[in-house]
Structure formats: structure tokens, C-alpha cells
Design a protein around this motif. Structure first.
Motif, PDB file in Angstrom:
ATOM      1  N   THR A  74      88.307  33.904  61.888  1.00 16.53           N
ATOM      2  CA  THR A  74      89.267  34.810  62.507  1.00 16.53           C
ATOM      3  C   THR A  74      89.649  34.341  63.909  1.00 16.53           C
ATOM      4  O   THR A  74      90.796  34.520  64.335  1.00 16.53           O
ATOM      5  N   HIS A  75      88.723  33.713  64.623  1.00 15.92           N
ATOM      6  CA  HIS A  75      89.043  33.174  65.954  1.00 15.92           C
ATOM      7  C   HIS A  75      90.055  32.045  65.852  1.00 15.92           C
ATOM      8  O   HIS A  75      90.978  31.960  66.672  1.00 15.92           O
TER       9      HIS A  75
ATOM     10  N   THR B 140      90.087  30.558  51.625  1.00 12.20           N
ATOM     11  CA  THR B 140      89.851  31.968  51.918  1.00 12.20           C
ATOM     12  C   THR B 140      90.636  32.810  50.922  1.00 12.20           C
ATOM     13  O   THR B 140      91.455  32.284  50.165  1.00 12.20           O
TER      14      THR B 140
ATOM     15  N   PHE C 164      92.186  31.625  63.397  1.00 13.41           N
ATOM     16  CA  PHE C 164      93.408  32.196  62.877  1.00 13.41           C
ATOM     17  C   PHE C 164      94.224  32.852  63.982  1.00 13.41           C
ATOM     18  O   PHE C 164      95.444  32.777  63.987  1.00 13.41           O
ATOM     19  N   LYS C 165      93.556  33.466  64.941  1.00 11.57           N
ATOM     20  CA  LYS C 165      94.258  34.087  66.079  1.00 11.57           C
ATOM     21  C   LYS C 165      95.025  33.061  66.891  1.00 11.57           C
ATOM     22  O   LYS C 165      96.050  33.349  67.479  1.00 11.57           O
TER      23      LYS C 165
END
Length: 151
Positions: free
Chosen positions: A145-146, A19, A148-149
Motif C-alpha cells: 500500500t505504501h 494482487t 501504491f500511494k
């Protein structure tokens, strides 16, 4: 259109995800065949609640600065194994003394040149062609992003 993933049934599959913020290493959680029809796999990838059962975020290494990110991304675009990526893989891939051919795991990557560079240094079979790897990378990109949270 059915595709079987016998290779991945015999060995653990890891997926490298690059990323703009760093490198992620995911493992395939479901040891059984992801298989089925391509449409079924695509639908599983679309829903995070289902996809989250297919892969697990094992490690994430953020880039240390914008300059570091640019340097790493440029190396990736040229298919070069950057020192930072080398360190990340060295620290997070399972250790093995076996040859690439006999490795108990494989690594899914997005680019052919990167696969060749990694395979030169690590005793791992890199896969950039299979439909499974492509769909897993697509799902990781979609839901990153899910994951990463959760860190």
C-alpha cells in the motif's frame, strides 16, 4: 546462516507481485548483495523506510474488472500465463535478444508453474526458490500500500 546472491550481483533482479487488484513489477534497487544473515534481511524487510531503498515499483497494471481479476487469478493458480500478464510483462520487462541463460536480468515470481510458463515465452530466468526472492515478495506484500500511494 549466510547466503550470497552472486547471481543477482551480475544481473538486474525484477520481482512480479500479483494482487487482487492487479500486477506489480518491482526492481531491486540495491545492486550489492542483500545478504548478511537471514535475521538482518528479515529486519530490513520489516521497516518500510529501509525496504523502500531495496526495491522500486516499476509498473502496475490494475485489472479492468472483477471478472478480469478472477480470470487472471484463476490462471495464476493453475500456473498459466494469462494474456493480460503476458502483455504487462512484454511492456515492462527490459527487451533482450539474449537467451535465458545469458539474460541480463532475472524475474522473481512466487510459483514454480508460473515461472515455467513465463520462461517458455520470455528469454528470462525465473526464480521462485531463492531466499532473496521470497523475502522481497514478503516485503512487497507487507508494504504494498505504501508503494501504491506513490503512484
Amino acid at each position: 546462516f549466510f547466503f550470497l546472491q552472486a547471481l543477482y550481483n551480475m544481473s538486474q533482479l525484477y520481482v512480479l507481485f500479483e494482487t487482487a487488484t492487479g500486477y506489480g513489477l518491482f526492481s531491486q534497487v540495491q545492486s550489492e548483495e542483500i545478504g548478511g544473515s537471514l535475521e538482518q534481511v528479515e529486519s530490513r524487510v520489516q521497516k518500510f523506510s529501509i525496504f523502500n531503498q531495496m526495491v522500486k515499483l516499476e509498473a502496475f497494471a490494475p485489472f479492468r474488472s472483477a471478472e478480469d481479476a478472477l480470470e487472471n487469478i484463476n490462471a495464476l493458480s493453475e500456473g498459466v500465463l494469462h494474456e493480460y500478464l503476458h502483455e504487462f510483462l512484454d511492456q515492462n520487462l527490459p527487451k533482450t535478444k539474449k537467451s535465458k541463460k545469458d539474460s541480463p536480468f532475472s524475474l522473481g515470481v512466487s510459483e514454480e508453474k508460473l515461472a515455467a510458463s513465463i520462461s517458455e515465452v520470455f528469454p528470462v530466468k525465473c526464480d521462485y526458490r531463492s531466499q532473496t526472492v521470497r523475502e522481497l515478495i514478503r516485503g512487497i506484500r507487507l508494504h504494498f500500500t505504501h508503494f501504491f500511494k506513490a503512484l
